[in-house]
Enzyme design. Structure first.
Site, mmCIF file in Angstrom:
data_model
loop_
_atom_site.group_PDB
_atom_site.id
_atom_site.type_symbol
_atom_site.label_atom_id
_atom_site.label_comp_id
_atom_site.label_asym_id
_atom_site.label_seq_id
_atom_site.Cartn_x
_atom_site.Cartn_y
_atom_site.Cartn_z
ATOM 1 N N GLY A 10 0.823 -1.218 0.000
ATOM 2 C CA GLY A 10 0.000 0.000 0.000
ATOM 3 C C GLY A 10 0.851 1.259 0.000
ATOM 4 O O GLY A 10 2.088 1.196 -0.067
ATOM 5 N N ILE A 12 1.300 3.579 2.396
ATOM 6 C CA ILE A 12 2.161 3.796 3.570
ATOM 7 C C ILE A 12 3.338 2.824 3.508
ATOM 8 O O ILE A 12 4.486 3.201 3.772
ATOM 9 C CB ILE A 12 1.372 3.639 4.891
ATOM 10 C CG1 ILE A 12 0.312 4.745 5.004
ATOM 11 C CG2 ILE A 12 2.304 3.693 6.105
ATOM 12 C CD1 ILE A 12 -0.602 4.629 6.208
ATOM 13 N N GLY A 13 3.040 1.579 3.113
ATOM 14 C CA GLY A 13 4.107 0.590 2.994
ATOM 15 C C GLY A 13 5.224 1.095 2.093
ATOM 16 O O GLY A 13 6.409 0.958 2.411
ATOM 17 N N ARG A 88 -12.661 2.367 4.428
ATOM 18 C CA ARG A 88 -14.116 2.549 4.417
ATOM 19 C C ARG A 88 -14.599 2.745 2.990
ATOM 20 O O ARG A 88 -14.102 3.594 2.271
ATOM 21 C CB ARG A 88 -14.475 3.764 5.270
ATOM 22 C CG ARG A 88 -15.953 3.988 5.308
ATOM 23 C CD ARG A 88 -16.523 4.380 6.632
ATOM 24 N NE ARG A 88 -15.988 5.565 7.264
ATOM 25 C CZ ARG A 88 -16.758 6.354 7.994
ATOM 26 N NH1 ARG A 88 -18.053 6.119 8.114
ATOM 27 N NH2 ARG A 88 -16.243 7.384 8.599
ATOM 28 N N ASN A 101 -12.537 -5.066 9.868
ATOM 29 C CA ASN A 101 -11.176 -5.075 10.395
ATOM 30 C C ASN A 101 -10.992 -6.078 11.516
ATOM 31 O O ASN A 101 -9.887 -6.569 11.725
ATOM 32 C CB ASN A 101 -10.763 -3.669 10.807
ATOM 33 C CG ASN A 101 -10.394 -2.877 9.567
ATOM 34 O OD1 ASN A 101 -9.627 -3.361 8.744
ATOM 35 N ND2 ASN A 101 -10.961 -1.705 9.395
ATOM 36 N N VAL A 125 -1.346 0.854 12.785
ATOM 37 C CA VAL A 125 -1.522 2.088 12.013
ATOM 38 C C VAL A 125 -2.885 2.062 11.307
ATOM 39 O O VAL A 125 -3.577 3.066 11.203
ATOM 40 C CB VAL A 125 -0.382 2.236 10.974
ATOM 41 C CG1 VAL A 125 -0.609 3.436 10.064
ATOM 42 C CG2 VAL A 125 0.960 2.348 11.676
ATOM 43 N N GLY A 126 -3.279 0.872 10.830
ATOM 44 C CA GLY A 126 -4.535 0.734 10.075
ATOM 45 C C GLY A 126 -5.738 1.176 10.899
ATOM 46 O O GLY A 126 -5.834 0.824 12.083
ATOM 47 N N ASP A 155 -0.682 12.541 14.684
ATOM 48 C CA ASP A 155 -1.448 13.656 15.250
ATOM 49 C C ASP A 155 -0.529 14.538 16.109
ATOM 50 O O ASP A 155 -0.601 15.767 16.073
ATOM 51 C CB ASP A 155 -2.598 13.101 16.114
ATOM 52 C CG ASP A 155 -3.369 12.030 15.378
ATOM 53 O OD1 ASP A 155 -4.067 12.376 14.418
ATOM 54 O OD2 ASP A 155 -3.249 10.837 15.736
ATOM 55 N N ARG A 158 1.645 16.571 13.872
ATOM 56 C CA ARG A 158 0.833 17.639 13.273
ATOM 57 C C ARG A 158 0.649 18.790 14.262
ATOM 58 O O ARG A 158 0.752 19.973 13.894
ATOM 59 C CB ARG A 158 -0.551 17.069 12.888
ATOM 60 C CG ARG A 158 -0.523 16.152 11.679
ATOM 61 C CD ARG A 158 -1.821 15.372 11.535
ATOM 62 N NE ARG A 158 -1.851 14.651 10.260
ATOM 63 C CZ ARG A 158 -2.698 13.670 9.971
ATOM 64 N NH1 ARG A 158 -3.609 13.269 10.861
ATOM 65 N NH2 ARG A 158 -2.674 13.087 8.797
ATOM 66 N N HIS A 183 -7.578 8.081 17.741
ATOM 67 C CA HIS A 183 -7.079 8.624 16.469
ATOM 68 C C HIS A 183 -8.290 8.837 15.562
ATOM 69 O O HIS A 183 -8.595 8.030 14.689
ATOM 70 C CB HIS A 183 -6.070 7.695 15.810
ATOM 71 C CG HIS A 183 -5.698 8.149 14.431
ATOM 72 N ND1 HIS A 183 -4.989 9.302 14.190
ATOM 73 C CD2 HIS A 183 -5.975 7.635 13.212
ATOM 74 C CE1 HIS A 183 -4.845 9.464 12.892
ATOM 75 N NE2 HIS A 183 -5.439 8.470 12.269
HETATM 76 P P1 NAD Z 1 -3.619 1.414 1.042
HETATM 77 O O1 NAD Z 1 -5.019 1.051 0.668
HETATM 78 O O2 NAD Z 1 -2.738 2.140 0.084
HETATM 79 O O3 NAD Z 1 -2.836 0.091 1.445
HETATM 80 C C1 NAD Z 1 -3.380 -0.868 2.297
HETATM 81 C C2 NAD Z 1 -2.744 -2.197 1.911
HETATM 82 O O4 NAD Z 1 -3.166 -3.148 2.880
HETATM 83 C C3 NAD Z 1 -3.177 -2.714 0.537
HETATM 84 O O5 NAD Z 1 -2.017 -3.029 -0.230
HETATM 85 C C4 NAD Z 1 -3.994 -3.966 0.873
HETATM 86 O O6 NAD Z 1 -3.847 -4.987 -0.101
HETATM 87 C C5 NAD Z 1 -3.372 -4.368 2.199
HETATM 88 N N1 NAD Z 1 -4.214 -5.212 3.044
HETATM 89 C C6 NAD Z 1 -5.572 -5.188 3.195
HETATM 90 N N2 NAD Z 1 -5.954 -6.171 4.035
HETATM 91 C C7 NAD Z 1 -4.835 -6.804 4.431
HETATM 92 C C8 NAD Z 1 -4.585 -7.928 5.266
HETATM 93 N N3 NAD Z 1 -5.579 -8.576 5.874
HETATM 94 N N4 NAD Z 1 -3.302 -8.315 5.455
HETATM 95 C C9 NAD Z 1 -2.293 -7.691 4.837
HETATM 96 N N5 NAD Z 1 -2.466 -6.640 3.994
HETATM 97 C C10 NAD Z 1 -3.721 -6.205 3.804
HETATM 98 O O7 NAD Z 1 -3.744 2.201 2.428
HETATM 99 P P2 NAD Z 1 -2.651 3.123 3.135
HETATM 100 O O8 NAD Z 1 -2.791 4.508 2.620
HETATM 101 O O9 NAD Z 1 -1.331 2.465 3.100
HETATM 102 O O10 NAD Z 1 -3.256 3.141 4.603
HETATM 103 C C11 NAD Z 1 -3.275 1.981 5.390
HETATM 104 C C12 NAD Z 1 -4.095 2.205 6.648
HETATM 105 O O11 NAD Z 1 -3.482 3.183 7.479
HETATM 106 C C13 NAD Z 1 -5.527 2.706 6.428
HETATM 107 O O12 NAD Z 1 -6.383 2.037 7.348
HETATM 108 C C14 NAD Z 1 -5.436 4.173 6.791
HETATM 109 O O13 NAD Z 1 -6.686 4.702 7.182
HETATM 110 C C15 NAD Z 1 -4.480 4.108 7.944
HETATM 111 N N6 NAD Z 1 -3.816 5.343 8.335
HETATM 112 C C16 NAD Z 1 -3.610 5.549 9.671
HETATM 113 C C17 NAD Z 1 -2.960 6.675 10.100
HETATM 114 C C18 NAD Z 1 -2.702 6.931 11.573
HETATM 115 O O14 NAD Z 1 -2.243 8.026 11.900
HETATM 116 N N7 NAD Z 1 -2.971 6.015 12.504
HETATM 117 C C19 NAD Z 1 -2.520 7.631 9.177
HETATM 118 C C20 NAD Z 1 -2.736 7.396 7.813
HETATM 119 C C21 NAD Z 1 -3.394 6.245 7.411
HETATM 120 C C1 LMR Z 2 -4.852 10.324 8.919
HETATM 121 O O1 LMR Z 2 -4.930 10.751 10.080
HETATM 122 O O2 LMR Z 2 -4.264 10.950 8.017
HETATM 123 C C2 LMR Z 2 -5.463 9.003 8.577
HETATM 124 O O3 LMR Z 2 -5.915 8.335 9.713
HETATM 125 C C3 LMR Z 2 -6.463 9.105 7.497
HETATM 126 C C4 LMR Z 2 -7.844 9.448 7.997
HETATM 127 O O4 LMR Z 2 -8.786 8.751 7.581
HETATM 128 O O5 LMR Z 2 -8.015 10.391 8.768
#
Ligand code: NAD
Ligand code: LMR
Length: 324
Positions: A10, A12-13, A88, A101, A125-126, A155, A158, A183
């Site tokens: 993804g 973030i990865g 979502r 989830n 993180v997810g 956060d 930020r 969060h």
């Molecule tokens: P993305 O959709 O680009 O990537 C998510 C990846 O997860 C995809 O490659 C998908 O195939 C994979 N995936 C889905 N289910 C899986 C599973 N069961 N096992 C392994 N891999 C799986 O999303 P992203 O932009 O990388 O964001 C990832 C998550 O981080 C989202 O839930 C997003 O809301 C969250 N996020 C959290 C924060 C925070 O501050 N806590 C900040 C930004 C994003």
């Molecule tokens: C963020 O804080 O950037 C992520 O958790 C994305 C979101 O849905 O707010």
């Protein structure tokens, strides 16, 4: 050190893996083996990322495994970054997201319980990160609950930048900010105990219009603002925050400062035990410690309570779904 990253293909990865492999997270003397977990449809893209990692010839990168099986991906892991989550979709309610989830984080918690290293540290993180951490921890009874953390460092960072801009000082001059709660948009960024270039951060709170109409909503809704501007959720800044979180956990927080981490409550500040809530924390000897005995006035109390109530409602939802 074995580092498992879920959702490795993804956004973030992609922003995270190269920095881990370069040594930015665990330091310049620690070789890392990356264990990438994806769903089957994501494996090919993860293989492409692994090719690029190879092409960087990072001296610290000891190897890369790619898997769509959680048991293998968490086997022997020391640091687990749970990034992959179900986003979502249209028409999905929060409960649908929590249920979807739960189907990811329950099995991942079980796999961590079964095979991770004894010193495993988990960062979720997810989203919804706090409750996903609660679900994962509930399925890992042999791993101490405090090893399951949720990311509120983004956060926190930020908030640091917003205060630095307002005060006209470098970010390095802003200390002891706190993100409380979830969060989500209910989070409460707290300035009352901050230090801004040697002056009490509380001085900034005298500008109540800025505090309530600008600072707090800007930080709390920044994720949505990024999505609106970029057309995708924050990725590089989220990856950076994950690096900061693990770096501090392993190497400690600087003297005189603290950070924010979603941790299972032990009842601190009246937060019901077990909720994964963001608190002010320091790190030393490889463990987080909640900063205790801060005075909380009515303004802050009301906001902390609102975010904690949301966490309790999420816990009740996942409990009702049989996920914890
Ligand atoms: P993305 O959709 O680009 O990537 C998510 C990846 O997860 C995809 O490659 C998908 O195939 C994979 N995936 C889905 N289910 C899986 C599973 N069961 N096992 C392994 N891999 C799986 O999303 P992203 O932009 O990388 O964001 C990832 C998550 O981080 C989202 O839930 C997003 O809301 C969250 N996020 C959290 C924060 C925070 O501050 N806590 C900040 C930004 C994003
Ligand atoms: C963020 O804080 O950037 C992520 O958790 C994305 C979101 O849905 O707010």
């Amino acid at each position: 050190m074995n580092v498992t990253v879920t959702g490795a293909a993804g956004q973030i990865g992609y922003a995270l893996l190269f920095r881990i492999a370069s040594g930015a997270m665990l330091g310049p003397d620690t070789p890392v083996r990356l264990k990438l977990l994806e769903i089957p449809q994501g494996v090919k893209a993860a293989e492409g990322t692994a090719m690029e990692l190879d092409d960087c010839a990072f001296p610290l990168l000891a190897g890369i495994d790619i898997d769509d099986d959680a048991t293998r991906a968490f086997d022997g892991t020391n640091v687990a970054l749970l990034v992959g989550a179900r986003p979502r979709g249209p028409g999905m309610e929060r409960a649908d997201l929590l249920e979807a989830n739960g189907g990811i984080f329950g099995p991942q918690g079980r796999a961590i319980n079964a095979g991770a290293a004894d010193d495993v540290r988990v960062l979720v993180v997810g989203n919804p990160a706090n409750t996903n951490a609660l679900i994962a921890s509930a399925h890992a009874p042999d791993v101490p609950a405090e090893r399951f953390t949720a990311m509120t460092r983004l956060d926190h960072n930020r908030a640091l930048s917003q205060v630095a801009h307002k005060a006209g000082v470098p970010v390095s001059e802003v200390r002891r900010l706190t993100i409380w709660g979830n969060h989500s948009a209910t989070q409460y960024p707290d300035l009352f105990h901050a230090d801004v270039a040697g002056s009490p951060g509380g001085a900034l709170t005298a500008d109540t219009a800025w505090l309530t109409d600008d600072f707090i909503p800007t930080v709390a809704k920044r994720g949505a603002a990024i999505i609106d501007a970029r057309g995708a959720s924050s990725a590089a800044s989220a990856a950076n925050a994950a690096i900061d979180h693990v770096d501090d956990w392993v190497h400690g927080t600087p003297a005189g400062d603290w950070t924010s981490v979603g941790l299972p409550s032990r009842g601190e500040y009246g937060v019901p035990e077990g909720l994964v809530c963001s608190f002010p924390v320091t790190s030393s000897d490889g463990a987080w410690h909640v900063v205790e005995d801060l005075e909380i006035d009515d303004f802050s109390r009301e906001r902390i309570d609102a975010s904690v109530a949301e966490l309790a409602a999420e816990r009740d939802t996942v409990r009702g779904l049989g996920l914890i």
